[in-house]
Design a protein around this motif. Structure first.
Motif, PDB file in Angstrom:
ATOM      1  N   THR A 142      29.435   0.082  41.214  1.00 26.15           N
ATOM      2  CA  THR A 142      30.437  -0.959  40.981  1.00 26.15           C
ATOM      3  C   THR A 142      29.816  -2.169  40.283  1.00 26.15           C
ATOM      4  OG1 THR A 142      31.652  -0.268  42.951  1.00 26.15           O
ATOM      5  CG2 THR A 142      32.139  -2.454  42.080  1.00 26.15           C
ATOM      6  N   LEU A 143      28.654  -2.611  40.754  1.00 30.52           N
ATOM      7  CA  LEU A 143      27.988  -3.770  40.150  1.00 30.52           C
ATOM      8  C   LEU A 143      27.568  -3.481  38.705  1.00 30.52           C
ATOM      9  CD1 LEU A 143      25.746  -5.009  43.119  1.00 30.52           C
ATOM     10  CD2 LEU A 143      27.840  -6.056  42.229  1.00 30.52           C
ATOM     11  N   VAL A 144      27.038  -2.280  38.475  1.00 33.64           N
ATOM     12  CA  VAL A 144      26.620  -1.917  37.113  1.00 33.64           C
ATOM     13  C   VAL A 144      27.825  -1.880  36.173  1.00 33.64           C
ATOM     14  CG1 VAL A 144      25.642  -0.079  35.692  1.00 33.64           C
ATOM     15  CG2 VAL A 144      24.559  -0.681  37.854  1.00 33.64           C
ATOM     16  N   CYS A 145      28.930  -1.298  36.631  1.00 32.71           N
ATOM     17  CA  CYS A 145      30.131  -1.202  35.791  1.00 32.71           C
ATOM     18  C   CYS A 145      30.689  -2.583  35.459  1.00 32.71           C
ATOM     19  CB  CYS A 145      31.193  -0.355  36.481  1.00 32.71           C
ATOM     20  SG  CYS A 145      30.760   1.382  36.625  1.00 32.71           S
ATOM     21  N   VAL A 148      28.236  -4.227  32.912  1.00 33.89           N
ATOM     22  CA  VAL A 148      28.352  -3.637  31.571  1.00 33.89           C
ATOM     23  C   VAL A 148      29.667  -4.035  30.918  1.00 33.89           C
ATOM     24  CG1 VAL A 148      28.543  -1.457  30.321  1.00 33.89           C
ATOM     25  CG2 VAL A 148      26.821  -1.721  32.092  1.00 33.89           C
ATOM     26  N   THR A 149      30.752  -4.089  31.694  1.00 27.30           N
ATOM     27  CA  THR A 149      32.054  -4.484  31.140  1.00 27.30           C
ATOM     28  C   THR A 149      32.036  -5.916  30.652  1.00 27.30           C
ATOM     29  OG1 THR A 149      33.174  -2.938  32.627  1.00 27.30           O
ATOM     30  CG2 THR A 149      34.515  -4.656  31.610  1.00 27.30           C
ATOM     31  N   VAL A 150      31.483  -6.835  31.456  1.00 23.37           N
ATOM     32  CA  VAL A 150      31.382  -8.244  31.037  1.00 23.37           C
ATOM     33  C   VAL A 150      30.493  -8.364  29.805  1.00 23.37           C
ATOM     34  CG1 VAL A 150      30.543 -10.517  31.724  1.00 23.37           C
ATOM     35  CG2 VAL A 150      31.837  -9.137  33.343  1.00 23.37           C
ATOM     36  N   PHE A 151      29.371  -7.620  29.797  1.00 19.24           N
ATOM     37  CA  PHE A 151      28.474  -7.637  28.636  1.00 19.24           C
ATOM     38  C   PHE A 151      29.185  -7.152  27.381  1.00 19.24           C
ATOM     39  CE2 PHE A 151      25.752  -4.992  25.922  1.00 19.24           C
ATOM     40  CZ  PHE A 151      24.852  -5.947  25.459  1.00 19.24           C
ATOM     41  N   THR A 212      33.307   1.250  26.160  1.00 11.80           N
ATOM     42  CA  THR A 212      34.044   0.002  26.387  1.00 11.80           C
ATOM     43  C   THR A 212      34.274  -0.739  25.081  1.00 11.80           C
ATOM     44  OG1 THR A 212      33.085  -0.193  28.611  1.00 11.80           O
ATOM     45  CG2 THR A 212      34.058  -2.169  27.667  1.00 11.80           C
ATOM     46  N   GLN A 213      33.268  -0.773  24.221  1.00 13.22           N
ATOM     47  CA  GLN A 213      33.435  -1.451  22.933  1.00 13.22           C
ATOM     48  C   GLN A 213      34.353  -0.674  22.000  1.00 13.22           C
ATOM     49  OE1 GLN A 213      29.700  -2.617  21.135  1.00 13.22           O
ATOM     50  NE2 GLN A 213      29.520  -4.364  22.518  1.00 13.22           N
ATOM     51  N   LEU A 214      34.381   0.636  22.100  1.00 17.92           N
ATOM     52  CA  LEU A 214      35.374   1.411  21.345  1.00 17.92           C
ATOM     53  C   LEU A 214      36.783   1.029  21.772  1.00 17.92           C
ATOM     54  CD1 LEU A 214      33.989   5.083  21.262  1.00 17.92           C
ATOM     55  CD2 LEU A 214      34.092   3.461  19.371  1.00 17.92           C
ATOM     56  N   LEU A 215      36.926   0.747  23.044  1.00 17.89           N
ATOM     57  CA  LEU A 215      38.224   0.365  23.599  1.00 17.89           C
ATOM     58  C   LEU A 215      38.675  -1.005  23.093  1.00 17.89           C
ATOM     59  CD1 LEU A 215      40.399   1.086  25.831  1.00 17.89           C
ATOM     60  CD2 LEU A 215      38.972  -0.242  27.383  1.00 17.89           C
ATOM     61  N   LEU A 216      37.724  -1.939  22.948  1.00 19.01           N
ATOM     62  CA  LEU A 216      38.073  -3.306  22.557  1.00 19.01           C
ATOM     63  C   LEU A 216      38.589  -3.389  21.130  1.00 19.01           C
ATOM     64  CD1 LEU A 216      35.093  -5.272  24.157  1.00 19.01           C
ATOM     65  CD2 LEU A 216      37.392  -4.907  25.061  1.00 19.01           C
ATOM     66  N   GLY A 217      38.024  -2.579  20.236  1.00 18.77           N
ATOM     67  CA  GLY A 217      38.529  -2.539  18.866  1.00 18.77           C
ATOM     68  C   GLY A 217      38.056  -3.658  17.968  1.00 18.77           C
ATOM     69  N   ASN A 218      36.981  -4.370  18.336  1.00 12.37           N
ATOM     70  CA  ASN A 218      36.494  -5.472  17.503  1.00 12.37           C
ATOM     71  C   ASN A 218      35.095  -5.215  16.958  1.00 12.37           C
ATOM     72  OD1 ASN A 218      35.144  -5.651  19.898  1.00 12.37           O
ATOM     73  ND2 ASN A 218      35.605  -7.804  20.298  1.00 12.37           N
ATOM     74  N   LYS A 219      34.673  -3.939  16.976  1.00 17.36           N
ATOM     75  CA  LYS A 219      33.360  -3.584  16.462  1.00 17.36           C
ATOM     76  C   LYS A 219      33.510  -2.624  15.283  1.00 17.36           C
ATOM     77  CE  LYS A 219      31.400  -6.057  19.644  1.00 17.36           C
ATOM     78  NZ  LYS A 219      30.788  -7.351  19.317  1.00 17.36           N
ATOM     79  N   ARG A 220      32.386  -2.044  14.874  1.00 22.84           N
ATOM     80  CA  ARG A 220      32.395  -1.182  13.683  1.00 22.84           C
ATOM     81  C   ARG A 220      33.286   0.033  13.881  1.00 22.84           C
ATOM     82  NH1 ARG A 220      27.012   1.598  10.921  1.00 22.84           N
ATOM     83  NH2 ARG A 220      28.113   2.676   9.221  1.00 22.84           N
ATOM     84  N   TYR A 221      33.201   0.665  15.039  1.00 23.80           N
ATOM     85  CA  TYR A 221      34.022   1.834  15.335  1.00 23.80           C
ATOM     86  C   TYR A 221      34.977   1.491  16.476  1.00 23.80           C
ATOM     87  CZ  TYR A 221      30.631   4.393  12.528  1.00 23.80           C
ATOM     88  OH  TYR A 221      29.828   4.815  11.508  1.00 23.80           O
TER      89      TYR A 221
END
Length: 255
Positions: A142-145, A148-151, A212-221
């Motif tokens: 839980t702490l790792v997730c 990583v999500t905040v990061f 998570t970054q794929l989900l956000l949609g503000n990166k390269r992919y």
């Protein structure tokens, strides 16, 4: 002459400023609509993911804390094989059949079956570890997730551009798994298995940031908002595999 000049002026094409007068407003509206769709997509994915995780935690807790259920599960390993077959079949259907995972209600039905089969498998594995180890690994996961999500939400580092590195690490883990399968028949090597589990935990932590970054949609992919089932599937597997590797590292068997 005046009349001819007036007609000529009316036939002149509009200037650049006149032609693009509403462009900025249209671009702003499209950007706003895209952000709204992306936010709705993110909320939907995390809502489904929370339900999946709650179901998984409930089944793992039942198999770990309830002695009669634990005894029944451990004495019927065929149930584990049946759940593994269901997991494999639903995973292939959701991963390879794009039209199927976007077609309601089949995508939800397959996702429910996938979640139940994976939760049953994790409950079966957790039943062989003591409850303190299971609770500890749940807390660390839980702490790792959360970290990583905040990061992933805050950082400017584009993890999605590192897909080649993640693929290489997957190949290394595959070779290590093959090596372990050869070594195991000749004797259990604790430090080698612990090293493999540490590598797996690190790898799926990176995959969690990637998905998570794929989900956000503000990166390269990015991932399409239509693929909410696939996005949920990816995040859920990252978390489950992270928990399983942590359990191998810190889990103690029942005595």
């Amino acid at each position: 002459m005046k009349k001819g000049k007036q007609v000529g002026d009316d036939n002149e094409p509009p200037s650049y400023q006149e032609a693009t007068a509403g462009y900025d407003e249209m671009e702003a509206q499209f950007a706003w609509d895209d952000k709204t769709i992306r936010r709705t997509f993110i909320r939907k994915v995390y809502a489904i993911l929370m339900v999946q995780l709650l179901v998984t935690v409930a089944i793992v807790s039942l198999f770990s804390f309830c002695a009669p259920v634990r005894f029944f599960i451990q004495t019927h390993p065929s149930l584990y094989m049946a759940s593994y077959l269901m997991f494999f079949a639903t995973y292939i259907a959701l991963s390879c059949c794009g039209e199927l995972r976007r077609q309601f209600p089949w995508n939800i039905i397959l996702l429910v079956l996938f979640t139940l089969s994976m939760a049953f498998m994790m409950g079966f594995v957790s039943s062989f570890y003591n409850t303190k180890s299971v609770v500890l690994c749940l807390g660390i996961t839980t702490l790792v997730c959360l970290s990583v999500t905040v990061f992933s939400f805050q950082t400017k580092i584009d993890v999605t551009s590192c897909h080649g590195v993640l693929f290489s690490l997957c190949m290394v883990m595959l070779l290590c798994a093959i090596t372990l399968s050869i070594v195991v028949p000749f004797g259990y090597v604790p430090w080698l298995h612990a090293l493999y589990a540490v590598g797996g935990a690190i790898l799926f932590t990176l995959f969690l940031a990637f998905d998570t970054q794929l989900l956000l949609g503000n990166k390269r992919y990015t991932i399409s908002p239509e693929e909410y089932v696939f996005a949920t599937l990816s995040l859920y597997l990252d978390i489950i595999y992270l928990f399983s590797f942590l359990l191998q590292i810190m889990g103690g068997g029942r005595r």
